[in-house]
Write an enzyme that holds these catalytic residues in place. Structure first.
Site, short mmCIF file in Angstrom:
data_model
loop_
_atom_site.label_atom_id
_atom_site.label_comp_id
_atom_site.label_asym_id
_atom_site.label_seq_id
_atom_site.Cartn_x
_atom_site.Cartn_y
_atom_site.Cartn_z
N ASP A 1 0.84 -1.19 0.00
CA ASP A 1 0.00 0.00 0.00
C ASP A 1 0.87 1.24 0.00
O ASP A 1 2.07 1.18 0.31
CB ASP A 1 -0.90 -0.01 1.24
CG ASP A 1 -2.14 0.85 1.08
OD1 ASP A 1 -2.24 1.60 0.09
OD2 ASP A 1 -3.03 0.78 1.97
N ALA B 1 1.41 5.55 1.06
CA ALA B 1 1.34 6.36 2.27
C ALA B 1 1.36 7.82 1.89
O ALA B 1 1.90 8.20 0.85
CB ALA B 1 2.51 6.05 3.20
N LYS C 1 -1.96 7.78 6.58
CA LYS C 1 -2.65 7.25 5.41
C LYS C 1 -4.10 7.72 5.45
O LYS C 1 -4.58 8.18 6.47
CB LYS C 1 -2.59 5.72 5.38
CG LYS C 1 -1.21 5.19 5.07
CD LYS C 1 -1.15 3.65 5.07
CE LYS C 1 -2.21 3.00 4.21
NZ LYS C 1 -2.19 3.51 2.81
N GLU D 1 -7.94 -0.04 4.73
CA GLU D 1 -6.49 -0.19 4.62
C GLU D 1 -5.89 -0.73 5.92
O GLU D 1 -5.02 -1.61 5.91
CB GLU D 1 -5.85 1.15 4.26
CG GLU D 1 -6.11 1.58 2.83
CD GLU D 1 -5.62 2.98 2.53
OE1 GLU D 1 -5.36 3.27 1.35
OE2 GLU D 1 -5.50 3.80 3.48
#
EC number: 5.3.1.6
Length: 257
Positions: free
Chosen positions: A89, A91, A102, A111
């Site tokens: 993922d 940031a 995030k 998330e």
């Protein structure tokens, strides 16, 4: 393709491509949300179509789910997957302890749930996301619609006793209407300037009735992949586990300084 991208997008793409190499056949993978994660999803789609890569992907937003399906990636729910081998993922900010902000895309709740249900969490970002202290980027807080004004007041009162520079906040909008998350909640963005103790702030925010989750990700990320505008990427892997450093002297600062 890189010739048409901005320097920032070249860096984002570089980090995503490097992280995509970490995905192995048969893995159950969490897919993040945002512009950097979109480069990752497209690269994994190329691998699925070109290499026959087989993965089961758990997206962190409806938007990522739609993109993954369009790329030919098998999408499952987290309940169907049970537990994930890897989550990748982006940031909005990352500090020297691999603490993150995030939720700029509004998907912070999904998330965080997906990230904490993973054996390993890899964060992909461009160099511009690296900061000495979190807080320059507005901190998203997901709240339920009921009692929204009261919840915002309680958030403001909680901030008074915490180590932050500012205490401004605003309800996130989508046009003229409030922004609505995939869970039907709202987002309050806190403009704090600097966050002295991310872990404590995250805990205090989540104690407030009406707050569902906040965008501070501490003790979660294991690996950081930083992309540069020249198309290169470097990996910082916290092999000892999550949040291994105490104090100012740490390997992370030496590697990236």
């Amino acid at each position: 393709m890189t010739a048409t991208l901005s320097p920032s997008d070249i860096a984002k793409r570089a980090s995503a491509l490097r992280a995509a190499e970490m995905v192995e056949d048969g893995m159950k993978v969490g897919l993040g949300t945002g512009s950097t994660a979109a480069f990752l999803v497209r690269r994994l789609g190329e691998r699925v179509r070109g290499e026959g890569l087989r993965i089961a992907a758990v997206p962190t937003s409806s938007g990522t789910a739609a993109l993954a399906r369009a790329e030919g990636i098998a999408v499952v729910t987290l309940d169907e997957a049970g537990w994930l081998d890897l989550t990748i993922d982006g940031a909005d900010e990352v500090d020297g302890q691999l603490s993150l902000i995030k939720g700029g895309g509004g998907a912070l709740l999904w998330e965080k749930v997906v990230a904490t249900a993973s054996d390993r969490v890899v964060i992909i970002a461009d160099e511009g996301k690296r900061v000495a202290a979190l807080g320059r980027f507005p901190l998203p807080v997901e709240v339920i619609p009921f009692g929204l004004r009261a919840t915002m007041r309680l958030i403001g009162e909680a901030l008074v006793g915490l180590d932050v520079e500012g205490r401004d906040m605003a309800l996130r909008k989508a046009g003229d209407a409030p922004f609505v998350t995939d869970e039907g909640n709202r987002i309050v963005d806190l403009r704090l300037g600097r966050i002295g103790d991310p872990r404590r702030l995250g805990l205090e925010l989540n104690r407030i009735p009406g707050v569902v989750e906040n965008g501070l990700f501490t003790d979660i990320a294991d690996t950081l992949v930083l992309g540069a505008a020249d198309g290169s990427a470097r990996v910082v892997d916290i092999a000892q586990g999550r949040f291994p450093f105490a104090g100012q002297d740490n390997v992370f600062g030496e590697v990236l300084g």
